[in-house]
Design a protein around this motif. Structure first.
Motif: not given
Length: 176
Positions: A9-11, A52-62, A66-70, A94-100
């Motif tokens: 749950l960290r970014s 999925a890469l955004m989640g992997y590198y930046f965690g669920p919050w970022w 980013a996905a919402a802005i995008l 979806a991005a938050a799930i991948y990040g978690m």
């Protein structure tokens, strides 16, 4: 004895370098989204790889931010019809799930399979279908084609995400 953390749950803290890398992944998603095919309720796109890469590198919050802005930027640049914030919420979830599931964890088959299943089931089938029904589509007409399409996509997405995450693990840049 240390317990294994299942979800992150960290970014990370963002600095100039990591913000530039996040912007690069966002641009990659915009490009990959342009290769989508299908109708309004049966669209297939490889943009999930960048998410999925955004989640992997930046965690669920970022990744979610980013996905919402995008989603909004993509609508402004390429959208047609009315802007619907339900899809923005879906992109963020979806991005938050991948990040978690992926941030601060090594890629494993079960982790990728569960994350992909959650995104497919919760975001694509449940939320995506709900948004279409709210926009006037008939549930009886769109539900089963969407379920079948997502069942076909599930193993394809899981295999692609697993392969990409295994590949980037070896070359993961330092974002600190």
């Amino acid at each position: 004895m240390a317990t294994m953390q299942i979800l992150s749950l960290r970014s990370p803290r963002l600095n100039t370098r990591s913000m530039a890398f996040l912007a690069l992944l966002m641009a990659l998603e915009l490009v990959l989204a342009r290769f989508s095919v299908g109708t309004d309720f049966l669209k297939i796109s490889p943009a999930f790889i960048a998410t999925a890469l955004m989640g992997y590198y930046f965690g669920p919050w970022w990744a979610a931010a980013a996905a919402a802005i995008l989603d909004q930027v993509g609508f402004v640049l390429f959208g047609s019809g009315a802007d619907f914030l339900g899809y923005t919420l879906s992109a963020a979830v979806a991005a938050a799930i991948y990040g978690m599931f992926f941030h601060e964890h090594s890629a494993s088959v079960w982790r990728v399979a569960v994350a992909t299943l959650l995104v497919i089931a919760l975001v694509n089938v449940v939320l995506g279908t709900w948004w279409l029904v709210m926009m006037g589509f008939d549930l009886k007409v769109i539900l089963w084609p969407r379920v079948i399409k997502n069942l076909i996509e599930l193993p394809i997405q899981a295999i692609l995400i697993y392969g990409v995450l295994k590949g980037v693990t070896a070359v993961r840049p330092s974002l600190a």
